[in-house]
Enzyme design. Structure first.
Site: not given
Length: 458
Positions: A146, A210, A239, A262, A287, A353, A387, A441
């Site tokens: 994604y 989605q 997000n 972020t 961002h 992060e 980045d 056992e």
């Protein structure tokens, strides 16, 4: 990200309200530190989960019809089928700005070198004559990657997702990015160009939660077009809705981490340069209005100087309104600590992060940090480097999950398969132990499965 040739921004009237959290003299435990550091309000997470569950349910039940409805609702795009045509990918690459292409190629080259060095080696361990146990690293079959859209354009995220998947040897790669009304319902052309540059041909114009649902559960073929096959692993930043969707489908598929909105933390002392600290806090604040920028310091003078720089720099940066909102949110602020020891403890509790170290002897301080997605050491290793062109990966865990999650890397796309290969003599050597343990056992059939191999002369 596209390169802007615009003139400097006009000073903004927006103001920064960078709050203070004072930890000095409080003697907080780890739990206390985690509760005290700046975070987004929790009701935001609960609201996101309710909405994401509805989206996942719609995609599972209605397939492409739901994706079409959601594209219209969230992106203002009328969509029949989300697959990006091959000619659109080729066109985007052909029309890519040469300077941007050169930058992407450099980023790809550095990311590939780092990814190629990450692949773990297979291991064979001989525990006795004829007793061999191996661990083999095998790539997953199919992944869904994604790449976010919305307030900015992220071709760099295409690189960060695709390069380690290719280095791992994944054979089937699908990529999704939100449809853009300004580009005929396709993802941004720079996103498409980056995908084409890396040889990715299966690209979908699907955004948000989605996209994660479609990857996790797949979408059956129908009147709208061919099927979207489910994947084994979903990766990529986004997000809060994307991060929430990844958490909710974990178990159906693997995920890299909850790489949500972020965040940057900076651990700095009196030796730090206030203008650089402020610039780096702003770089991540641009961002998203929900982005987190946190300064940990034992220097009140530095905190005062950074506040002044934030006011000055935020007023003239291009996305001033967005930056000021992010810096003024509950997720951002300066955290005053007693000394470097408490600063390190607070940073580990925060589990950023991105964590920059701007202290005296920064490498030694960085070596003591346990919890962070990525650590940036000294004045010349800003988060912006990571980045784009450091070679490291910028898809990293957020919201404190760096305490137990890793950033995206080659092993995200690999599985460790253990292989057991014993001879008759090697099994005979441990036969009695297996029988004893299975009896202890109360699972005698386990022992029987071994003794059965010696009841006849095979």
């Amino acid at each position: 990200m596209t390169i802007s040739s615009e003139s400097p921004a006009t000073p903004s009237t927006a103001t920064v309200s960078f709050r203070t959290v004072d930890l000095r003299g409080r003697g907080l435990t780890l739990a206390g530190l985690r509760a005290a550091v700046p975070r987004a309000r929790q009701n935001t997470v609960a609201d996101a989960e309710e909405k994401v569950l509805d989206i996942i349910s719609a995609v599972r039940q209605q397939g492409f019809a739901a994706l079409s409805d959601l594209a219209l609702r969230f992106d203002g795009v009328e969509q029949v089928h989300p697959r990006v045509p091959a000619e659109s990918l080729a066109k985007a690459l052909a029309e890519l700005d040469p300077a941007v292409r050169s930058a992407l190629e450099e980023s790809i080259s550095r990311a590939r070198q780092f990814a190629d060095g990450q692949r773990p080696r297979n291991v064979d361990v001989e525990l006795g004559d004829g007793a061999l146990v191996s661990q083999n690293w095998v790539p997953v079959s199919r992944v869904g990657l994604y790449v976010p859209g919305g307030l900015a354009v992220y071709p760099s995220s295409v690189i960060m997702n695709v390069v380690p998947a290719l280095a791992a040897g994944v054979e089937s790669i699908a990529l999704a990015s939100p449809p853009q009304k300004d580009f005929g319902g396709l993802p941004h052309p720079t996103i498409l160009a980056a995908a084409a540059l890396l040889g990715i041909s299966e690209v979908y114009a699907i955004g948000g939660a989605q996209a994660i649902a479609a990857f996790a559960y797949g979408v059956q073929a129908g009147d709208a077009g061919p099927a979207l096959d489910p994947v084994d692993v979903v990766t990529g930043p986004g997000n809060i809705f994307v991060a929430t969707a990844k958490r909710l489908v974990k178990g159906v598929v693997g995920i890299d981490s909850e790489a949500g909105t972020t965040e940057i933390a900076i651990l700095a002392d009196s030796s730090a340069q206030p203008d650089l600290v402020a610039a780096d806090l702003i770089s991540q604040a641009e961002h998203d209005p929900k982005a987190a920028s946190v300064l940990f310091t034992d220097s009140e003078d530095l905190a005062v100087a950074v506040r002044a720089e934030l006011d000055r720099q935020a007023a003239i940066t291009k996305h001033s309104q967005r930056v000021c909102e992010a810096l003024s949110g509950p997720q951002s602020g300066v955290v005053l600590v007693e000394d470097l020891e408490q600063g390190i403890a607070a940073c580990d509790a925060y589990a950023a992060e991105h964590l920059e170290i701007m202290t005296a002897d920064a490498p030694a301080v960085a070596a003591r940090i346990r919890n962070a997605g990525a650590i940036f050491v000294g004045d010349y290793s800003p988060v912006s480097l990571g980045d784009y062109c450091a070679g490291s990966n910028h898809v990293l865990p957020t919201s404190g999950t760096a305490a137990f999650s890793s950033g995206l890397n080659v092993t995200t796309f690999l599985r460790a398969i253990q292989v057991v290969n014993y001879s008759r003599a090697a099994l005979e050597e441990v036969r009695g132990h297996i029988v004893s343990l299975s009896a202890a056992e109360d699972l005698p059939a386990h022992g029987d499965a071994v003794t059965a191999r010696f009841s006849t002369t095979a």
